[in-house]
Design a protein around this motif. Sequence first.
Motif, PDB file in Angstrom:
ATOM      1  N   THR A 242      49.638  37.684  43.864  1.00 29.76           N
ATOM      2  CA  THR A 242      48.681  38.784  44.085  1.00 29.76           C
ATOM      3  C   THR A 242      48.734  39.350  45.491  1.00 29.76           C
ATOM      4  OG1 THR A 242      46.931  37.230  44.742  1.00 29.76           O
ATOM      5  CG2 THR A 242      47.116  37.758  42.395  1.00 29.76           C
ATOM      6  N   PHE A 243      49.612  38.801  46.336  1.00 30.30           N
ATOM      7  CA  PHE A 243      49.583  39.184  47.752  1.00 30.30           C
ATOM      8  C   PHE A 243      49.689  40.692  47.955  1.00 30.30           C
ATOM      9  CE2 PHE A 243      52.202  40.345  51.447  1.00 30.30           C
ATOM     10  CZ  PHE A 243      51.300  40.045  52.453  1.00 30.30           C
ATOM     11  N   GLN A 244      50.681  41.302  47.351  1.00 31.37           N
ATOM     12  CA  GLN A 244      50.905  42.734  47.604  1.00 31.37           C
ATOM     13  C   GLN A 244      49.746  43.597  47.121  1.00 31.37           C
ATOM     14  OE1 GLN A 244      54.796  43.232  45.817  1.00 31.37           O
ATOM     15  NE2 GLN A 244      55.791  43.044  47.808  1.00 31.37           N
ATOM     16  N   HIS A 245      49.008  43.115  46.119  1.00 34.42           N
ATOM     17  CA  HIS A 245      47.845  43.865  45.635  1.00 34.42           C
ATOM     18  C   HIS A 245      46.644  43.686  46.556  1.00 34.42           C
ATOM     19  CE1 HIS A 245      50.006  44.704  41.940  1.00 34.42           C
ATOM     20  NE2 HIS A 245      50.250  43.406  41.799  1.00 34.42           N
ATOM     21  N   ARG A 246      46.685  42.678  47.399  1.00 34.93           N
ATOM     22  CA  ARG A 246      45.554  42.408  48.297  1.00 34.93           C
ATOM     23  C   ARG A 246      45.761  42.972  49.696  1.00 34.93           C
ATOM     24  NH1 ARG A 246      45.274  37.580  49.550  1.00 34.93           N
ATOM     25  NH2 ARG A 246      47.025  36.603  48.471  1.00 34.93           N
ATOM     26  N   ILE A 247      46.879  43.644  49.935  1.00 37.39           N
ATOM     27  CA  ILE A 247      47.095  44.288  51.238  1.00 37.39           C
ATOM     28  C   ILE A 247      46.125  45.452  51.376  1.00 37.39           C
ATOM     29  CG2 ILE A 247      48.712  45.610  52.641  1.00 37.39           C
ATOM     30  CD1 ILE A 247      50.971  43.986  51.462  1.00 37.39           C
ATOM     31  N   ALA A 248      45.372  45.463  52.469  1.00 32.32           N
ATOM     32  CA  ALA A 248      44.390  46.520  52.701  1.00 32.32           C
ATOM     33  C   ALA A 248      45.015  47.638  53.526  1.00 32.32           C
ATOM     34  CB  ALA A 248      43.166  45.949  53.425  1.00 32.32           C
ATOM     35  N   PRO A 249      44.758  48.896  53.210  1.00 33.55           N
ATOM     36  CA  PRO A 249      45.346  50.013  53.968  1.00 33.55           C
ATOM     37  C   PRO A 249      44.933  49.970  55.435  1.00 33.55           C
ATOM     38  CG  PRO A 249      44.334  50.775  51.920  1.00 33.55           C
ATOM     39  CD  PRO A 249      43.916  49.350  52.096  1.00 33.55           C
ATOM     40  N   ASP A 250      45.915  50.148  56.308  1.00 32.56           N
ATOM     41  CA  ASP A 250      45.675  50.227  57.759  1.00 32.56           C
ATOM     42  C   ASP A 250      44.977  48.990  58.312  1.00 32.56           C
ATOM     43  OD1 ASP A 250      46.801  52.806  57.803  1.00 32.56           O
ATOM     44  OD2 ASP A 250      44.871  53.694  57.233  1.00 32.56           O
ATOM     45  N   GLN A 251      45.207  47.838  57.684  1.00 28.05           N
ATOM     46  CA  GLN A 251      44.637  46.589  58.175  1.00 28.05           C
ATOM     47  C   GLN A 251      45.696  45.497  58.099  1.00 28.05           C
ATOM     48  OE1 GLN A 251      40.919  45.336  56.491  1.00 28.05           O
ATOM     49  NE2 GLN A 251      40.089  47.423  56.394  1.00 28.05           N
ATOM     50  N   THR A 252      45.606  44.577  59.040  1.00 25.37           N
ATOM     51  CA  THR A 252      46.510  43.425  59.004  1.00 25.37           C
ATOM     52  C   THR A 252      45.992  42.354  58.062  1.00 25.37           C
ATOM     53  OG1 THR A 252      47.206  43.847  61.284  1.00 25.37           O
ATOM     54  CG2 THR A 252      47.630  41.656  60.403  1.00 25.37           C
ATOM     55  N   THR A 253      44.676  42.126  58.049  1.00 21.34           N
ATOM     56  CA  THR A 253      44.089  41.070  57.227  1.00 21.34           C
ATOM     57  C   THR A 253      43.971  41.515  55.780  1.00 21.34           C
ATOM     58  OG1 THR A 253      42.831  40.304  59.144  1.00 21.34           O
ATOM     59  CG2 THR A 253      42.137  39.517  56.984  1.00 21.34           C
ATOM     60  N   CYS A 254      44.513  40.716  54.871  1.00 18.85           N
ATOM     61  CA  CYS A 254      44.482  41.042  53.444  1.00 18.85           C
ATOM     62  C   CYS A 254      43.095  40.769  52.857  1.00 18.85           C
ATOM     63  CB  CYS A 254      45.526  40.219  52.701  1.00 18.85           C
ATOM     64  SG  CYS A 254      47.214  40.517  53.245  1.00 18.85           S
ATOM     65  N   ARG A 255      42.875  41.316  51.684  1.00 20.93           N
ATOM     66  CA  ARG A 255      41.624  41.070  50.975  1.00 20.93           C
ATOM     67  C   ARG A 255      41.573  39.634  50.466  1.00 20.93           C
ATOM     68  NH1 ARG A 255      43.309  46.087  48.811  1.00 20.93           N
ATOM     69  NH2 ARG A 255      42.007  47.842  49.458  1.00 20.93           N
ATOM     70  N   ASP A 256      40.354  39.159  50.272  1.00 20.39           N
ATOM     71  CA  ASP A 256      40.135  37.887  49.594  1.00 20.39           C
ATOM     72  C   ASP A 256      40.159  38.158  48.095  1.00 20.39           C
ATOM     73  OD1 ASP A 256      39.561  35.250  49.143  1.00 20.39           O
ATOM     74  OD2 ASP A 256      37.934  35.160  50.607  1.00 20.39           O
ATOM     75  N   ASN A 257      40.010  37.114  47.313  1.00 25.86           N
ATOM     76  CA  ASN A 257      40.038  37.304  45.862  1.00 25.86           C
ATOM     77  C   ASN A 257      38.934  38.225  45.374  1.00 25.86           C
ATOM     78  OD1 ASN A 257      42.289  35.695  45.198  1.00 25.86           O
ATOM     79  ND2 ASN A 257      41.063  33.827  45.460  1.00 25.86           N
TER      80      ASN A 257
END
Length: 746
Positions: A122-137
């Motif tokens: 799920t990593f690529q789906h949790r990438i947030a636009p213009d942010q380094t930190t990804c989303r949590d579940n």
Amino acid sequence: MSRRKEISEMHGRLSSTSASVRAKQEARAFELGCPATPEFLWNNRPLYAIWKRYSRWLFEKRLLAYSDGAALLELCEAELAGQKERKQKALSAWKRPQFPAPVELGNSLGVFIADVADERATFQHRIAPDQTTCRDNDGPYEWPDDDAAAVARRYALDVIENAVVAGELIRRAAQRFIADLESGHARGIFFDPIAARHIVQFAETFCGLKLLPWQIFVLANVYGFKKPSGARRYVEAWLSTGKKSGKTRLASVVALFGLICDQEKYPDVFSAATKKEQSRLVWRDGKRCVQDNPELNAHVQRWAGALAVKDTDGSFTPLSSDEKSMDGLRPSTIIADEVSFWGDRDQWDKLAKGVVSRVQPLVFAVTTAGSTKNCFAFGKFDLGEKILRGIFVDDTTFVAIYSIDKDDDPMDEKCWPKSNPSLGVTLLVEHLRKIRDEALEQPSGLNAWLQYHCNIWPDATLSRTGSIPARKWDACHGFDLISETDPKKATTKFLLLNKETPCLGGLDVGLSSDMTCFSMLWPKARFDENGPLIEKKVLIAQFFMPEVGLLEKEKSWNVPLSAWAREGFIDLLPGDMTDPRLVRKYILEACTLFNIREVGFDDWNARVLCAEINESGAVQCVAVPQTAKELTAPARELLTAINNKELVHFGSPCLAWHASNVILAEDEKHGGTKPEKMSANEKIDGISATLNAWHRLLANPPHDFNCYFLTNDGSGNAQKYVDGHLVDMPPLEQKSYGGGHPADRI
């Protein structure tokens, strides 16, 4: 016959190697397992067949123990001889309760492995636009206090804010972590808090290791940062601390995670060292983790010299440099233990080259400082420092070096946490005090104290060190003044703002073995388009070197010359020697664009070049004798400006390297100063050129900042600069000295 006598006779029929293995196995009398096969059975096929049959039968019934070798041999010999009474008597040894059934792959470990797989998927789906930190579940990551990522960030901020006692290099590692969290996405780097959470959960839940904040910081860095593909960002990780800080135990967690959870096809994990005994330390800790956790014990097979996972056909094996061949290995995870004892890089190269076929390999190196710089490890240690200082840019290597600083008193216990981050937990301060007191009483133990407990290379304290501390040099980057954080962008913006501001030039020419540097020094400068002139010395340096032999120099000098050339800090000139004509052209172009009043130069290799510049009339070049008499005052002024943060250099990594190499110590006999390098491969040409420019600044400082004429803008119009405003003047014939804009290459 007594049991002790049976075992004694049994040992007499084993080879020394088998007896050693048997002794270790028999120490675990009530543990389910197959005893070591006596070597003489290989030559007795009927007896060996019976041994195999009874071993399998008793093991499947969960009755066979490692210590049953003598009884099993007795049973087999009775069977072969057809002696029924003897056989029945031998079988009576197994009239005992069965060993407990194995714990099935439990819900927690099974779910955990599935969660790690889901994290990757799920990593690529949790990438947030213009942010380094990804989303949590469940949505945006909120940095909960007890989560691994939040603990790592809090630790890094505490280090930066001096709430945690830490050395300069760990402070730089913390700053790197925070900076990457803020802007890593611009370079294609993302931080996955779920991945950081998983490695910490694995360590604490399954490996039984209660992690300290510094250990969470290390693991969160190594496992949390990822590339857009989802693979880990870091291929190498270097961890260096004082002795008994828990490096080996932490490394065993990394190894087991690579074996069990890393989603690598057919994972091959190796713990490597120079000697087998050393390489087995990490492996032994990993084996104990498996032994102590019922779920790991059920999932991982324990062999005499390896740990294995049947489902993935993976293995974890200790490996030493005296192995016959390591060329065919394809490691997925390598634990390089106590690298400071690795004399050369042969073993490293053999192992490291095997990871290229892996999706996300990891080389996790742990070490304490060595006893001499003349080893492979010091080169890696030095490279790690360059990465932390920004001299060498490498987004694939994590570095955490816990050591006391050069200015610290190694005998002062206030600084001991800098090199011993687990002080008070895995290492008691009372023990360090005892060792410290012995070193004070017997100075022969000083080097061992510095090496093992201060984590510094002892011979470094006996050699010359540079005169410009890296932390003070870095404090002069001036990014806050120019509102830019990229060295190239900051430099270009400054040059465009200060084309009319008077400055001095400095030149140091090296034809082949050294670099050539042309520096420009502004005694006052403007940092905003409509802002005033500020009392800051601003230094811009451009380097030149021949392109032939660049890679050889890069290897011997141990700095990324090719990367600096790509970034524009170095101009590569054709051929195997620096062509003075191209340097002259560059200086003449600079004179058409900037108000350079004078150029100070070292006439070694530069006399003809500067005579031609003088003849052109573009600027006056003045020879600066390279003597202590002439260079003492500029050197003192430079050091004072750095110490007082009155110098701005915009973070050129090449110039920073030169600054770290220069010695400006005053001669005790004569009281003067002239720049010296620490070794032939540690260049100082940028500082030499700077001192030449500073010499001219002291000899002939510009006084007309508020009113002066410009005749070198190439427009055909003279200009008058009065109180911050340009006033038009009548046309004046101009000379043009070239078409390039030095700001494009500086």
